[in-house]
Structure formats: C-alpha cells, structure tokens
Design an enzyme around this catalytic site. Structure first.
Site, short mmCIF file in Angstrom:
data_model
loop_
_atom_site.label_atom_id
_atom_site.label_comp_id
_atom_site.label_asym_id
_atom_site.label_seq_id
_atom_site.Cartn_x
_atom_site.Cartn_y
_atom_site.Cartn_z
N CYS A 79 -18.44 1.21 0.52
CA CYS A 79 -18.66 2.65 0.25
C CYS A 79 -17.60 3.54 0.99
O CYS A 79 -17.38 4.62 0.40
CB CYS A 79 -19.80 2.99 1.15
SG CYS A 79 -20.28 2.89 2.70
N ARG A 123 2.84 -8.80 4.05
CA ARG A 123 2.15 -8.30 3.04
C ARG A 123 2.57 -7.65 1.85
O ARG A 123 3.43 -6.84 2.04
CB ARG A 123 1.21 -7.32 3.76
CG ARG A 123 -0.10 -6.94 2.68
CD ARG A 123 -1.44 -6.64 3.40
NE ARG A 123 -2.44 -6.57 2.30
CZ ARG A 123 -3.55 -5.77 2.74
NH1 ARG A 123 -3.58 -5.18 3.76
NH2 ARG A 123 -4.54 -5.78 1.53
N TYR A 158 3.64 2.03 1.95
CA TYR A 158 4.17 2.49 3.13
C TYR A 158 5.66 2.22 2.97
O TYR A 158 6.22 1.98 2.07
CB TYR A 158 3.39 1.70 4.31
CG TYR A 158 2.04 1.98 4.55
CD1 TYR A 158 1.73 3.43 5.06
CD2 TYR A 158 1.09 1.29 4.52
CE1 TYR A 158 0.58 3.83 5.31
CE2 TYR A 158 -0.39 1.70 4.76
CZ TYR A 158 -0.71 2.99 5.04
OH TYR A 158 -1.71 3.37 5.39
N GLU A 193 0.64 -1.31 0.05
CA GLU A 193 0.00 0.00 -0.18
C GLU A 193 0.83 1.35 0.00
O GLU A 193 0.26 2.19 0.19
CB GLU A 193 -0.97 0.01 1.15
CG GLU A 193 -1.64 -0.93 1.71
CD GLU A 193 -2.40 -1.92 0.65
OE1 GLU A 193 -1.75 -3.00 0.26
OE2 GLU A 193 -3.52 -1.62 0.36
N HIS A 250 -1.75 3.97 -1.63
CA HIS A 250 -2.49 4.75 -1.20
C HIS A 250 -2.66 6.06 -2.45
O HIS A 250 -3.50 6.66 -2.66
CB HIS A 250 -2.45 5.39 0.09
CG HIS A 250 -2.90 4.28 1.18
ND1 HIS A 250 -4.05 3.72 1.09
CD2 HIS A 250 -2.45 4.07 2.35
CE1 HIS A 250 -4.12 2.80 2.11
NE2 HIS A 250 -3.30 3.11 2.86
N GLN A 279 -17.63 4.95 3.55
CA GLN A 279 -18.05 6.20 4.21
C GLN A 279 -17.75 6.22 5.65
O GLN A 279 -17.65 7.31 6.32
CB GLN A 279 -19.73 6.38 4.02
CG GLN A 279 -20.04 7.10 2.73
CD GLN A 279 -21.28 7.17 2.22
OE1 GLN A 279 -21.79 6.39 1.50
NE2 GLN A 279 -21.72 8.18 3.12
N ARG A 337 -3.70 6.35 -8.60
CA ARG A 337 -4.99 6.99 -9.03
C ARG A 337 -5.81 5.95 -9.70
O ARG A 337 -6.62 6.30 -10.68
CB ARG A 337 -4.60 8.13 -10.07
CG ARG A 337 -3.86 9.22 -9.29
CD ARG A 337 -5.04 9.96 -8.30
NE ARG A 337 -4.75 9.62 -7.09
CZ ARG A 337 -5.47 9.75 -5.93
NH1 ARG A 337 -6.35 10.94 -5.99
NH2 ARG A 337 -5.43 9.54 -4.77
FE1 SF4 Z 1 -18.16 -1.41 4.17
FE2 SF4 Z 1 -16.83 0.48 5.53
FE3 SF4 Z 1 -19.23 0.78 3.93
FE4 SF4 Z 1 -19.10 -0.38 6.48
S1 SF4 Z 1 -18.65 1.72 6.05
S2 SF4 Z 1 -20.17 -0.96 4.48
S3 SF4 Z 1 -17.16 -1.50 6.20
S4 SF4 Z 1 -17.23 0.20 3.08
#
Ligand code: SF4
Ligand code: NAP
Length: 667
Positions: free
Chosen positions: A338, A215, A167, A165, A253, A340, A256
């Site tokens: 997502c 990893r 690092y 990733e 990270h 989020q 792109r």
């Molecule tokens: Fe998956 Fe993170 Fe979205 Fe939860 S918040 S559904 S763990 S991507």
C-alpha cells in the site's frame, strides 16, 4: 510447503549467508541523525533475529551533494563510520549480516546543491542540478569508493552500490540524462564508465573477497532509458571488475509505470531478472513486488535468480523468514504494497512505519510487554482496529474475547479487498484470522455484544466501526441508488452507466472496480502501462494499449479541487492514471439535486444537468457507529473507543491498526 531453495545458504565472496532472503534497502528516516542510531539498530536487530539472510541499509550518500535532502544520511568520514558500529554489532549479535547501501541522489536530491550528469531537471524534484565537471565526476567515483572502504571499518559485511531507480549512477547510464561530450558521456561505453570506475576503485580499497553488490537497473521505464544490450554490457563490465552480486531494480522514480504498489501483479518483473541471470555468471538477486515465501521459492526453484530481495515485506513482518522455516508461513503478516506508512512517509519527510505492523521502526517505543496479570479483555468489532487490538492484547498474554456482529472478520477492510489490484488485502485478514486462532482468542462471530455481555470483563475496547453515510438527497431511496458497500459486497450489480457520488479514496476505488475487466492478465496489465519487451524497446517502454472499460462511469464531487488529490503520495498518481485510462468522466464542483427515473440531476456552474444512468453509487464517506460505547459510558463503565467508531472522517486502516496496537500495549 518447504522452502528448500530460499532457505539454503549461499556464499558471496568471504561471506556465507544462512539463507537467500535479502532485506532490500529502504529509507526509514532513522538513518539521518546520530540520536536515531539506537532505534535503527533495534529495527535491524529484530529482522536479524527473524533470520533474514542479508540486510541492506537505507542509502548513505558518498558526499554532501549526493544527500537525498539537507542533512540526510552520509558515509564520508571515520566519525560517521564509527557510529554505525552500534548497528552492525546489533545485527551480528543476532547472527545476521548487513550491507551498507551507498546512494548518490544526483538530480533526485531535494536541495539546491544537487548535481547530475547534466543540468536536466527531474520532473519530480523542484531543483535543477548542476552538471558535474569532468574532475567532479572523477572525485565522485572516488567518494563512492571511500564510502565502501568506510563501510568495512564500520563493521559491515558487504556494500551495495545503488545503480538503479534513476539515482546518479542511473543518470550517467541513460542518454535521457547524460548528454556529456567528455570521457563520461557520449557513447554508451562512456556512459558506463562511471559505475565501472566506482566498482574498480572500491574493489582496490577493500580487497578481492569483500562482497560488493551492485544494484543494476533492468528496465528504466522512462523515455531515453538504456537498451537491453547496454544493461547486459554493463553487467559484463561490472563482473569483470569483481562485483559479487547483481541486485536488480525496476523503473526510475520518475517513471509513469507503477512498479511496486498493490495493483502491480505479484512477481511482475521476474522475467527481466531471469533474462539477466541467463546472461551473466555472478549471482543475481530478484526484487520488486515479491511478498510471499512461496513466490520467492518459485523464482529460485525456476532458476530465475539466486537470491530474493524483499524490503517492505520485512518491515511488515520481521519474522518472515523464521516463520517460513518453522512451517508457520500462514502466520506471516504480509506486506500489502500500500506504501501508506513506508514510502509515503519517506516522501513526506516523516519516519517510516508500516500499515500492517505499526511497530515497524518503532521497536523501542511501541512494545508489547508480556503481562504479569492475565486480565480479561473484550474487544467489540473485528475491523482493522479491533483485530489489531485483539491480537496485540493476546500477544501480551491477556485473555481476549473478540465480538463481531457480522459473520466474518474484516469490517471495511473486507470491502477493500474486492477492489481490483487490492486483492493482497485478503492476506491481512488471513494473518489476523490465523493469529487469533494460534493465540487462542475467543472469537464470537455473528454476535452483537450488549452492555450486559461486557459486564464481567476487566477491560473493554470498542471498535464498532462505521456505517456508510447516506447523503440528504432527494430520491436517495430510489432503486437506482446503492451504497459502495452494497456494490463491493456484491449485493447490487450496477448497470452499464453509473454515477459515483463522492470522489474520496473509496469513490476512486469503486470507479476502478466498475470499469475494470476482471479477466485482465499480467500481460494485459503490462500492455496497459506500456511495458514492452526490453530487447525490442529501450528502457522496456512502448506504446500503451488502450483499456476497454466495462462501464461508463461519471465520478462526481462537490469540491472544486482535482479529484484524487489526497490519495497516497506514491500511489495516487497511478490511481488517477487508471481513472483517465478507463474513461471515467470526472466532475468537480457539482451540487446534487435529486435522483429519479431519469437518473442523477446535478448542477454545475449554475447549469442543470441530468446524467442518464442505471445506478448511482454513494461513496460519501462514513459515520461512526458508537451506540454501544455511549451506553457503556452512560452506565459509568470505562471503555476505550478506537478506529472508525472513534473517528470516521478520514477513516484509515493505518490509523486504526496503530490505534488498536497502542491501546493493547497500554492495557
Ligand atoms: Fe507494505 Fe509499506 Fe504497506 Fe507496510 S506500509 S504493508 S511495508 S507497503
Ligand atoms: P472520504 O475520503 O471522506 O470521501 C468521501 C467524499 O464524499 C468526500 O470527499 C466528500 O466530497 C463526499 N461527501 C461527504 N459528505 C457528503 C454528502 N453529505 N453528500 C455528498 N457527498 C459527500 O471517504 P471515503 O472515500 O469513504 O474514504 C475513506 C477513507 O478511506 C479515506 O479517507 C482514505 O483514507 C481511505 N481510502 C484510501 C484509498 C486510497 O488511498 N486509494 C482508497 C480507499 C479508501 P465532496 O464534499 O467534495 O463532495
């Protein structure tokens, strides 16, 4: 489906895992301070109880300079190691196994004392690193080994050395960031010396059979990344030093190319893992964008990997493995990729949780306590907020009736799953539908609840959602005008030239929908993002193939700020890139004049324009629907108002599901 491969035990050194599911490393924000240790222990214990084979912690730095941010997690002293005993004991008490991840951030550190192989700054952090001295590199390799030895003292069953990733270790491995001329750089062999020394010194300290996971970065996905020959050569060197398992990582990270968000096709990276597996004799673990037991099983059955790592899917559902084993895979709360509430939070310096599982990382504070009295609860509205409230209340043992005016569950969420790359959102609705069934919730679809219907319930939760906002615009009734809901639900099929009014999350999504080619395959997706055969292209990166948009789209907003600036921290850049690649014309600072047969008339910088379009799609936000709530309040009935009905501005499934869960927890 049975998951014979996934659920079969596997031996790694002196450790035998009960199955092949690895909960991959993820920073939650609970790692950094001693007072959060009980929460971290509870978080991992719940996953161990859910039968995951091996848990990997978030990254712990081997020294101060490698910390991800000031005062972030570190494993460099006996005192720190002793604190971890609460975590390892909690996991062992549940029959699980846990590995400590050792991660040096290198130039990704968010503090001014960062170090790297060179002084080249990363494009995603504001701090320019210092190049480690020759002795400094040597000391850092020993610091890694010390962390590994401390992990043993802390009761860990294994360690994972983070070499992917982008690092520090990855920074040493790639010519992109390693221009050294000493013993730690120059040739590919010298660039590989740092991880090889780390593993050698670690192995010396922990003995022959303690599991050391490494990893490895399979595809760096950046210019100047490692060649495939280098990746395989490194894998062989690590094998020779006694690495027990090679876990796999994809993309730095700063790459792109999106690697884990929803638009990335499921299992997109499995072929790279299979390629490594064919080249080595130690076990290999697949990771990235694997979120169902079916896909994990397929990868193992095809012989592409020996274990499968899933990080976010285990945050989303701690019982993922137990449900798969018990034939209840249709009850898994699937991660929808997502970002989020997990990665976006981590990158905003907030504690992680999960959009579909707000109890994630809040195991000790958001508790669904079983009820002693079976009160009756009416939940009105089956969007995300209402679904979360109904299921959570039923899980507590309350008698729940769920009213929904339309013929299906999901509300606005159902529209989202029509967006290209958001197909996984359908899993959330499958999960809720199944849980409602299993929990025996009385679901009444196509039923618009009235005040009278609700009279007999002990508690009423109103989640009546939102309606798309219709702006006050001359010609808004013109046949060319449609709302985003009409378009995404298929009630209106827009023509070739389209103007989109409003560039929030939905305006961007609709623009992607309008331009997207539905026949796009995984190979096409790779080509559009410039992912090529790693044996031919260093880092797996090649020229991007142009997209061929299906429509000509102009996306407008009144604000003068950059379009898409408020999209998710870790996914917004990819959505903005797709808009650009799809030729979407973006107009900020517009004021709308009217819609007529000629199209959309607007003014920009005092100059009048006419967009000759077939359709104008309104994505101008939403307004709360709360008539029922107002009626209840007028009659003196108490009711809880949640979701978009409570707050339509910044309508957000994350907030809705959390609010629904919290309300149910407090009933
Ligand atoms: Fe998956 Fe993170 Fe979205 Fe939860 S918040 S559904 S763990 S991507
Ligand atoms: P939104 O983010 O509130 O955006 C609606 C846009 O419409 C506003 O930015 C506003 O921009 C414009 N607008 C508001 N009133 C208007 C009016 N009267 N006339 C013309 N334009 C008007 O709402 P949304 O796009 O519907 O999204 C709702 C929520 O869903 C978001 O907050 C987001 O949390 C979530 N979501 C996120 C994503 C994602 O992250 N990818 C995707 C979909 C949805 P101007 O005032 O500048 O014109």
């Amino acid at each position: 489906m049975t998951y014979d491969h996934l659920l079969s035990p596997v031996t790694l050194g002196k450790l035998t895992l009960r199955n092949r599911v690895v909960m991959g490393s993820m920073h939650t924000g609970l790692e950094d301070f001693a007072w959060d240790v009980p929460k971290l222990a509870a978080y991992f214990a719940e996953r161990a109880r859910g039968e995951v084979g091996l848990i990997v912690t978030g990254g712990y730095s081997p020294n101060h300079r490698g910390q991800l941010k000031p005062f972030a997690s570190e494993m460099s002293s006996r005192l720190q190691a002793m604190r971890h005993r609460q975590v390892t004991a909690a996991v062992h008490d549940e029959g699980g196994a846990i590995a400590l991840q050792v991660l040096h951030a290198g130039r990704y550190a968010y503090h001014p004392f960062s170090v790297s192989a060179s002084s080249r700054k990363s494009p995603i952090t504001p701090f320019k690193p210092s190049a480690l001295s020759t002795r400094g590199v040597d000391r850092t390799a020993s610091d890694f080994a010390r962390s590994v030895a401390l992990a043993v003292k802390a009761g860990y069953d294994a360690v994972e050395i983070m070499g992917s990733e982008g690092y520090l270790i990855n920074q040493f491995l790639a010519a992109r960031t390693n221009d050294r001329t000493d013993a730690w750089g120059g040739s590919a062999a010298k660039r590989m010396r740092f991880p090889v020394e780390i593993v050698r010194r670690s192995r010396e300290l922990v003995g022959a059979d303690f599991p050391i996971v490494y990893r490895i970065s399979l595809l760096d996905l950046v210019e100047g990344g490692q060649t495939w020959e280098e990746v395989v050569e490194l894998a062989h060197l690590l094998e020779a030093e006694g690495v027990t398992l090679l876990n796999t990582g994809i993309g730095w990270h700063e790459a792109r190319v999106p690697t884990i968000i929803t638009q990335v096709p499921r299992g997109a990276w499995r072929s790279a893992t299979a390629r490594l597996k064919a080249a080595v004799s130690v076990p290999v673990c697949a990771s990235n964008r694997i979120n169902t037991p079916e896909l994990a099983e397929q990868i193992l059955a095809a012989g592409e990997a020996d274990l499968v790592s899933m990080a976010r899917p285990l945050l989303a559902d701690p019982e993922f493995v137990a449900k798969a084993r018990a034939g209840r895979a249709d009850e898994i709360n699937t991660c929808i990729a997502c970002n989020q509430a997990c990665l976006d939070h981590a990158f905003q310096n907030r504690k992680a949780s999960c959009l579909v599982n707000p109890r994630g990382c809040r195991e000790t504070t958001l508790v669904l306590t079983p009820t002693r009295v079976r009160r009756t609860v009416a939940v009105v509205g089956a969007g995300p907020a209402g679904l979360a409230a109904a299921v959570s209340a039923a899980e507590r043992g309350l008698a729940v009736t769920l009213f929904e005016a339309s013929a299906s569950l999901g509300g606005q969420f159902r529209l989202a799953m029509a967006v290209p790359g958001k197909e996984d959102f359908a899993e959330t609705l499958r999960y809720y539908a199944r849980r409602l069934e299993v929990l025996g919730v009385d679901v009444r679809l196509s039923t618009r609840a009235t005040v009278a219907d609700l009279a007999s319930y002990d508690d009423v939760v109103v989640a009546t959602g939102v309606t798309p906002r219709i702006p006050d615009l001359d010609g808004v009734d013109h046949p060319k005008v449609a709302s985003y809901a009409d378009v995404l639900a298929g009630r209106v099929v827009p023509g070739r030239r389209v103007a989109v009014i409003g560039a929030g999350g939905i305006g961007v999504d609709v623009s992607v929908w309008l331009t997207h080619d539905p026949s796009e395959t995984t190979d096409d997706w790779m080509a559009h993002w410039g992912v090529g055969d790693p044996t031919l292209h260093a880092g797996g990166l090649t020229e991007r193939k142009a997209r061929e948009p299906r429509r000509e789209v102009t996306l407008l907003q009144r604000k003068t700020s950059m379009i898409g600036k408020d999209l998710g921290k870790t996914s917004g850049w990819a959505h903005r890139a797709v808009l650009k690649q799809s030729g979407v014309v973006q107009v900020s600072g517009a004021s709308y004049d009217k819609v007529d047969d000629a199209g959309l008339h607007y003014t920009l910088d005092g100059v009048a324009h006419v967009l000759d379009v077939d359709h104008v799609v309104l994505c101008a936000g939403q307004e709360s629907v709360r008539d029922l709530y107002d009626d209840l309040v007028a009659l003196g009935r108490s009711a809880q108002l949640i979701g978009g009905a409570d707050l339509a501005a910044e309508l957000d499934a994350k907030r809705a599901i959390e609010q629904g869960t919290r309300v149910a927890a407090a009933l």
